[in-house]
Design a protein around this motif. Structure first.
Motif, PDB file in Angstrom:
ATOM      1  N   ALA A  46       0.839  -1.212   0.000  1.00 54.61           N
ATOM      2  CA  ALA A  46       0.000   0.000   0.000  1.00 54.61           C
ATOM      3  C   ALA A  46       0.866   1.252   0.000  1.00 54.61           C
ATOM      4  O   ALA A  46       0.571   2.233  -0.699  1.00 54.61           O
ATOM      5  N   LEU A  47       1.952   1.229   0.759  1.00 53.61           N
ATOM      6  CA  LEU A  47       2.860   2.372   0.832  1.00 53.61           C
ATOM      7  C   LEU A  47       3.500   2.664  -0.518  1.00 53.61           C
ATOM      8  O   LEU A  47       3.477   3.806  -0.991  1.00 53.61           O
ATOM      9  N   ILE A  48       4.032   1.652  -1.181  1.00 56.19           N
ATOM     10  CA  ILE A  48       4.698   1.900  -2.456  1.00 56.19           C
ATOM     11  C   ILE A  48       3.699   2.169  -3.572  1.00 56.19           C
ATOM     12  O   ILE A  48       4.016   2.888  -4.519  1.00 56.19           O
ATOM     13  N   THR A  49       2.479   1.654  -3.452  1.00 58.47           N
ATOM     14  CA  THR A  49       1.446   1.975  -4.438  1.00 58.47           C
ATOM     15  C   THR A  49       1.042   3.440  -4.329  1.00 58.47           C
ATOM     16  O   THR A  49       0.893   4.131  -5.337  1.00 58.47           O
ATOM     17  N   ALA A  50       0.888   3.924  -3.109  1.00 57.14           N
ATOM     18  CA  ALA A  50       0.462   5.316  -2.901  1.00 57.14           C
ATOM     19  C   ALA A  50       1.576   6.324  -3.140  1.00 57.14           C
ATOM     20  O   ALA A  50       1.318   7.438  -3.595  1.00 57.14           O
ATOM     21  N   HIS A  51       2.822   5.949  -2.838  1.00 59.26           N
ATOM     22  CA  HIS A  51       3.903   6.936  -2.838  1.00 59.26           C
ATOM     23  C   HIS A  51       5.099   6.592  -3.712  1.00 59.26           C
ATOM     24  O   HIS A  51       6.027   7.388  -3.821  1.00 59.26           O
ATOM     25  N   GLY A  52       5.127   5.425  -4.305  1.00 61.34           N
ATOM     26  CA  GLY A  52       6.284   5.013  -5.084  1.00 61.34           C
ATOM     27  C   GLY A  52       7.340   4.379  -4.195  1.00 61.34           C
ATOM     28  O   GLY A  52       7.329   4.528  -2.986  1.00 61.34           O
ATOM     29  N   PHE A  53       8.236   3.650  -4.812  1.00 55.11           N
ATOM     30  CA  PHE A  53       9.294   2.959  -4.082  1.00 55.11           C
ATOM     31  C   PHE A  53      10.340   3.962  -3.641  1.00 55.11           C
ATOM     32  O   PHE A  53      10.877   4.716  -4.441  1.00 55.11           O
ATOM     33  N   SER A  54      10.612   3.997  -2.364  1.00 56.34           N
ATOM     34  CA  SER A  54      11.565   4.960  -1.820  1.00 56.34           C
ATOM     35  C   SER A  54      12.328   4.331  -0.666  1.00 56.34           C
ATOM     36  O   SER A  54      11.818   3.444   0.010  1.00 56.34           O
ATOM     37  N   ALA A  55      13.529   4.807  -0.452  1.00 52.84           N
ATOM     38  CA  ALA A  55      14.358   4.300   0.638  1.00 52.84           C
ATOM     39  C   ALA A  55      13.806   4.737   1.986  1.00 52.84           C
ATOM     40  O   ALA A  55      13.217   5.806   2.119  1.00 52.84           O
ATOM     41  N   PHE A  56      14.002   3.893   2.991  1.00 53.04           N
ATOM     42  CA  PHE A  56      13.706   4.244   4.371  1.00 53.04           C
ATOM     43  C   PHE A  56      14.975   4.802   4.995  1.00 53.04           C
ATOM     44  O   PHE A  56      16.083   4.395   4.663  1.00 53.04           O
ATOM     45  N   GLY A  66      15.265   8.429  15.748  1.00 53.54           N
ATOM     46  CA  GLY A  66      14.867   7.041  15.663  1.00 53.54           C
ATOM     47  C   GLY A  66      13.686   6.715  14.783  1.00 53.54           C
ATOM     48  O   GLY A  66      13.519   5.568  14.392  1.00 53.54           O
ATOM     49  N   HIS A  67      12.849   7.668  14.457  1.00 54.01           N
ATOM     50  CA  HIS A  67      11.697   7.372  13.611  1.00 54.01           C
ATOM     51  C   HIS A  67      12.144   6.904  12.239  1.00 54.01           C
ATOM     52  O   HIS A  67      13.126   7.396  11.693  1.00 54.01           O
ATOM     53  N   VAL A  68      11.413   5.953  11.696  1.00 54.09           N
ATOM     54  CA  VAL A  68      11.675   5.505  10.338  1.00 54.09           C
ATOM     55  C   VAL A  68      10.865   6.404   9.404  1.00 54.09           C
ATOM     56  O   VAL A  68       9.649   6.532   9.550  1.00 54.09           O
ATOM     57  N   LEU A  69      11.566   7.023   8.465  1.00 56.75           N
ATOM     58  CA  LEU A  69      10.966   7.980   7.545  1.00 56.75           C
ATOM     59  C   LEU A  69      11.173   7.527   6.107  1.00 56.75           C
ATOM     60  O   LEU A  69      12.018   6.689   5.831  1.00 56.75           O
ATOM     61  N   PHE A  70      10.405   8.101   5.188  1.00 56.22           N
ATOM     62  CA  PHE A  70      10.657   7.924   3.771  1.00 56.22           C
ATOM     63  C   PHE A  70      10.197   9.173   3.044  1.00 56.22           C
ATOM     64  O   PHE A  70       9.362   9.925   3.539  1.00 56.22           O
ATOM     65  N   LYS A  71      10.754   9.389   1.871  1.00 53.46           N
ATOM     66  CA  LYS A  71      10.372  10.534   1.054  1.00 53.46           C
ATOM     67  C   LYS A  71       9.556  10.029  -0.126  1.00 53.46           C
ATOM     68  O   LYS A  71      10.015   9.188  -0.902  1.00 53.46           O
ATOM     69  N   SER A  72       8.346  10.561  -0.265  1.00 56.09           N
ATOM     70  CA  SER A  72       7.447  10.131  -1.319  1.00 56.09           C
ATOM     71  C   SER A  72       7.999  10.495  -2.693  1.00 56.09           C
ATOM     72  O   SER A  72       8.455  11.608  -2.913  1.00 56.09           O
ATOM     73  N   LYS A  73       7.956   9.553  -3.604  1.00 57.46           N
ATOM     74  CA  LYS A  73       8.333   9.819  -4.991  1.00 57.46           C
ATOM     75  C   LYS A  73       7.277  10.671  -5.673  1.00 57.46           C
ATOM     76  O   LYS A  73       7.562  11.372  -6.635  1.00 57.46           O
ATOM     77  N   ARG A  74       6.039  10.615  -5.170  1.00 60.50           N
ATOM     78  CA  ARG A  74       4.940  11.330  -5.819  1.00 60.50           C
ATOM     79  C   ARG A  74       4.889  12.806  -5.451  1.00 60.50           C
ATOM     80  O   ARG A  74       4.767  13.660  -6.298  1.00 60.50           O
ATOM     81  N   ASP A  75       4.965  13.127  -4.158  1.00 58.28           N
ATOM     82  CA  ASP A  75       4.831  14.534  -3.759  1.00 58.28           C
ATOM     83  C   ASP A  75       6.098  15.109  -3.119  1.00 58.28           C
ATOM     84  O   ASP A  75       6.109  16.250  -2.692  1.00 58.28           O
ATOM     85  N   LYS A  76       7.155  14.282  -3.045  1.00 57.08           N
ATOM     86  CA  LYS A  76       8.471  14.713  -2.539  1.00 57.08           C
ATOM     87  C   LYS A  76       8.466  15.125  -1.074  1.00 57.08           C
ATOM     88  O   LYS A  76       9.375  15.785  -0.606  1.00 57.08           O
TER      89      LYS A  76
END
Length: 143
Positions: A46-56, A66-76
């Protein structure tokens, strides 16, 4: 167990397996850490479908480390993965039952009413000011 990684290390390695309850999980390497984040495969998809594949990656800011974050490929925009998985409830805190901020299985995350819409570990250390969205809306911000 299945594994996937890309050459050059620019994308995380992903390993799928079954947890002790028989559910399929993925372990995603965190680029700026030796850790991996573990989440259910349906949440990963669901995460990669909504936002694209991105590194954590791990938030290195002192106040919210400590939080795990990612940067959306769709909206940056940058998102807190736990809040994306649980959905953004503005007046609720996302708690991490075992205190491990990389254990992002839904069974390890829960809401606590009240608070500022942030994330909190079960050891009582507040994570106020970190917000998120859900798989369709809202970006994370770190105050």
């Amino acid at each position: 167990m299945h594994s996937r990684s890309s050459p050059g290390g620019s994308r995380p390695s992903i390993i799928s397996s079954k947890d002790r309850n028989g559910r399929v999980v993925v372990s995603v390497s965190i680029l700026n850490s030796q850790d991996t984040a573990t989440l259910y495969v349906e949440d990963w998809l669901a995460l990669i479908t909504a936002h694209g594949f991105s590194a954590f990656y791990r938030n290195k800011a002192v106040r919210h480390a400590g939080h795990v974050l990612f940067k959306s490929k769709r909206d940056k925009r940058v998102y807190v993965v736990a809040r994306i998985i649980m959905g953004d409830r503005k007046e609720s805190m996302v708690e991490v039952a075992d205190g491990d901020l990389t254990n992002l299985r839904r069974s390890n995350l829960y809401y606590r009413k009240g608070g500022t819409g942030g994330i909190r570990r079960s050891d009582g250390k507040a994570r106020a000011g970190v917000t998120g969205g859900d798989l369709g809306t809202g970006a994370a911000s770190v105050a």
